[in-house]
Design an enzyme around this catalytic site. Structure first.
Site, PDB file in Angstrom:
ATOM      1  N   LYS A   8       5.543   8.406  -0.990  1.00 27.13           N
ATOM      2  CA  LYS A   8       5.870   9.594  -0.194  1.00 27.13           C
ATOM      3  C   LYS A   8       4.706  10.582  -0.250  1.00 27.13           C
ATOM      4  O   LYS A   8       3.890  10.581  -1.177  1.00 27.13           O
ATOM      5  CB  LYS A   8       7.164  10.252  -0.664  1.00 27.13           C
ATOM      6  CG  LYS A   8       7.139  10.888  -2.065  1.00 27.13           C
ATOM      7  CD  LYS A   8       6.658  12.322  -2.106  1.00 27.13           C
ATOM      8  CE  LYS A   8       6.554  12.799  -3.558  1.00 27.13           C
ATOM      9  NZ  LYS A   8       5.538  13.818  -3.782  1.00 27.13           N
ATOM     10  N   PRO A  92      -1.032   4.455  -6.319  1.00 26.62           N
ATOM     11  CA  PRO A  92      -1.692   4.966  -7.530  1.00 26.62           C
ATOM     12  C   PRO A  92      -0.699   5.624  -8.490  1.00 26.62           C
ATOM     13  O   PRO A  92       0.286   6.238  -8.066  1.00 26.62           O
ATOM     14  CB  PRO A  92      -2.695   5.992  -6.991  1.00 26.62           C
ATOM     15  CG  PRO A  92      -2.899   5.630  -5.565  1.00 26.62           C
ATOM     16  CD  PRO A  92      -1.618   5.030  -5.085  1.00 26.62           C
ATOM     17  N   ALA A  98       5.089   9.739  -5.863  1.00 29.06           N
ATOM     18  CA  ALA A  98       6.414   9.235  -6.263  1.00 29.06           C
ATOM     19  C   ALA A  98       6.459   7.722  -6.424  1.00 29.06           C
ATOM     20  O   ALA A  98       7.497   7.113  -6.182  1.00 29.06           O
ATOM     21  CB  ALA A  98       7.496   9.701  -5.274  1.00 29.06           C
ATOM     22  N   GLY A 100       6.486   5.805  -9.188  1.00 24.37           N
ATOM     23  CA  GLY A 100       7.491   5.402 -10.187  1.00 24.37           C
ATOM     24  C   GLY A 100       8.902   5.637  -9.697  1.00 24.37           C
ATOM     25  O   GLY A 100       9.797   4.803  -9.915  1.00 24.37           O
ATOM     26  N   SER A 102       9.905   5.718  -6.572  1.00 22.14           N
ATOM     27  CA  SER A 102      10.194   4.767  -5.499  1.00 22.14           C
ATOM     28  C   SER A 102      10.490   3.378  -6.063  1.00 22.14           C
ATOM     29  O   SER A 102      11.368   2.667  -5.565  1.00 22.14           O
ATOM     30  CB  SER A 102       9.024   4.702  -4.517  1.00 22.14           C
ATOM     31  OG  SER A 102       9.411   4.034  -3.346  1.00 22.14           O
ATOM     32  N   ASP A 134      13.049  12.902  -7.907  1.00 24.67           N
ATOM     33  CA  ASP A 134      12.572  12.323  -6.638  1.00 24.67           C
ATOM     34  C   ASP A 134      13.283  11.023  -6.259  1.00 24.67           C
ATOM     35  O   ASP A 134      13.133  10.538  -5.139  1.00 24.67           O
ATOM     36  CB  ASP A 134      11.064  12.011  -6.718  1.00 24.67           C
ATOM     37  CG  ASP A 134      10.200  13.238  -6.451  1.00 24.67           C
ATOM     38  OD1 ASP A 134      10.734  14.246  -5.957  1.00 24.67           O
ATOM     39  OD2 ASP A 134       8.993  13.178  -6.739  1.00 24.67           O
TER      40      ASP A 134
END
Length: 285
Positions: A8, A92, A98, A100, A102, A134
Site C-alpha cells: 500500500k 521492501p 505495509a 508485513g 499485507s 494496518d
C-alpha cells in the site's frame, strides 16, 4: 493455494493527536498497488504451522505476522490439521508499505479458505486488528479512508487510473522511530484529506495530487536527505507528485503516463539513490 499480498501507499497521511492509550489518532487515504509478496500455503497432516521465508533475516516463528495470523484463526477454530506456508518477499521490509501487514492479511484469507472456516471479509477484518493497525485495511484493499488508529475504514470511490513509481533507498525507518521523532506541535501543513476524498470521487487526479501530504515527511527527511533527492528526481522527470509513503523511507511518484514513469525509473536506477526501483499501477478492487 497461492495468494498475493499487495503493498500500500498513503496518498495522504495526517496525525491529529496522541491518545491516552499511547496510540496516535490518524486520518489517512490508503491505496493498494500492484507490488506484492507471494504466500504459498498447503495443508499438512501433522498439526502446527511451519513457515519458510526467502530471506534469512526475516523470522519464521511467532515473531512473524504471517505465523501470528495463521495461529489466531487456527486456535480460535481448533483446527487439528497443520499448515505449511512459504513466504516469498518482494515488498521492501520496514519501508512504509505495509508489507508485513499485507502478508498477515493474506494469511488470514488463506487459512479461512484452506480450512473452509466460512468467515466473511468483515469477520476477517475484525480479527485482523488484533495483529496490527494496518492489517484490516490490507484485508479490504483498494482505496479507503482510515481513521482512529487506522482501523476505522471507509471505502471510497476508485482512485483515477495512474502509474506509480516506487523508490526505496538503502535505509530502514521503523514506525516506532518515526513516531518518536514526530513533533505534533511543530507540524505546519496538513494534507487536505476531505478535499482528496472529493477529488477521488470526481476522478480528478490532478486536483488530488495537489492536496497530497504526509506529516511524517519533514522529520524523516531531516535525518535522511536521500528521501528528498529521490522525490526531487521523480518530480523533475514527470511525476505529478512524489511523496514518502507511511513512516518511510520509501518514496512513490504518481504519473499520468506509463512511458514517463518508465523513463523516470531508468533515471532513478542510474542515479543509485534507491536500492529498490519498481514501476507499477494502482490496484482498484
Amino acid at each position: 493455494m497461492r495468494l498475493r499480498a499487495l503493498a500500500k501507499i498513503n496518498l495522504g497521511l495526517d496525525i491529529l493527536g496522541k491518545r491516552e492509550d499511547g496510540y496516535h489518532e490518524v486520518r489517512m487515504i490508503m491505496q493498494t498497488i500492484q507490488m506484492y509478496d507471494v504466500l504459498e500455503m498447503k495443508k499438512k497432516k501433522i498439526p502446527g504451522i511451519s513457515l519458510a521465508v526467502n530471506y534469512p533475516f526475516i523470522p519464521s516463528d511467532e515473531r512473524n505476522l504471517v505465523y501470528k495470523a495463521a495461529k489466531l484463526l487456527m486456535d480460535e477454530f481448533q483446527v487439528e490439521e497443520g499448515v505449511s506456508i512459504h513466504l516469498d518477499k518482494f515488498i521492501p521490509v520496514a519501508a512504509g508499505m505495509a508489507g508485513g501487514s499485507s502478508d498477515a492479511a493474506a494469511a488470514l484469507v488463506g487459512i479461512n479458505r484452506l480450512f473452509r472456516l466460512g468467515l466473511t471479509e468483515r469477520d476477517l477484518m475484525e480479527r485482523a486488528v488484533n495483529i496490527g493497525a494496518d492489517v484490516p485495511y490490507c484485508v479490504m484493499r483498494g482505496t479507503a479512508l482510515a481513521e482512529g488508529i487506522g482501523e476505522k475504514l471507509t471505502r471510497i470511490a476508485r482512485m483515477p487510473q495512474c502509474y506509480v513509481l516506487v523508490g526505496k533507498p538503502g535505509i530502514n525507518v521503523s514506525t516506532k522511530a518515526a513516531y518518536e521523532s514526530l513533533k505534533l506541535d511543530q507540524i505546519q501543513t496538513h494534507p487536505d484529506i476531505d478535499g482528496m476524498v472529493r477529488d477521488i470521487e470526481n476522478s480528478d487526479l490532478y486536483s488530488m495530487v495537489n492536496k497530497m501530504g504526509n506529516v511524517f515527511e519533514s522529520g524523516i527527511i531531516g535525518k535522511y536527505p536521500v528521501i528528498r533527492e529521490i522525490k526531487d528526481l521523480m518530480e523533475e522527470h514527470g511525476a505529478l507528485k512524489a511523496m514518502m509513503s507511511g513512516s518511510g523511507p520509501t518514496v512513490f511518484g504518481i504519473f499520468d503516463d506509463k512511458k514517463k514513469m518508465e523513463e523516470a525509473a531508468a533515471v532513478l536506477r542510474e542515479s543509485r539513490l534507491a536500492k529498490t526501483v519498481f514501476g507499477t499501477e494502482i490496484f482498484n478492487k
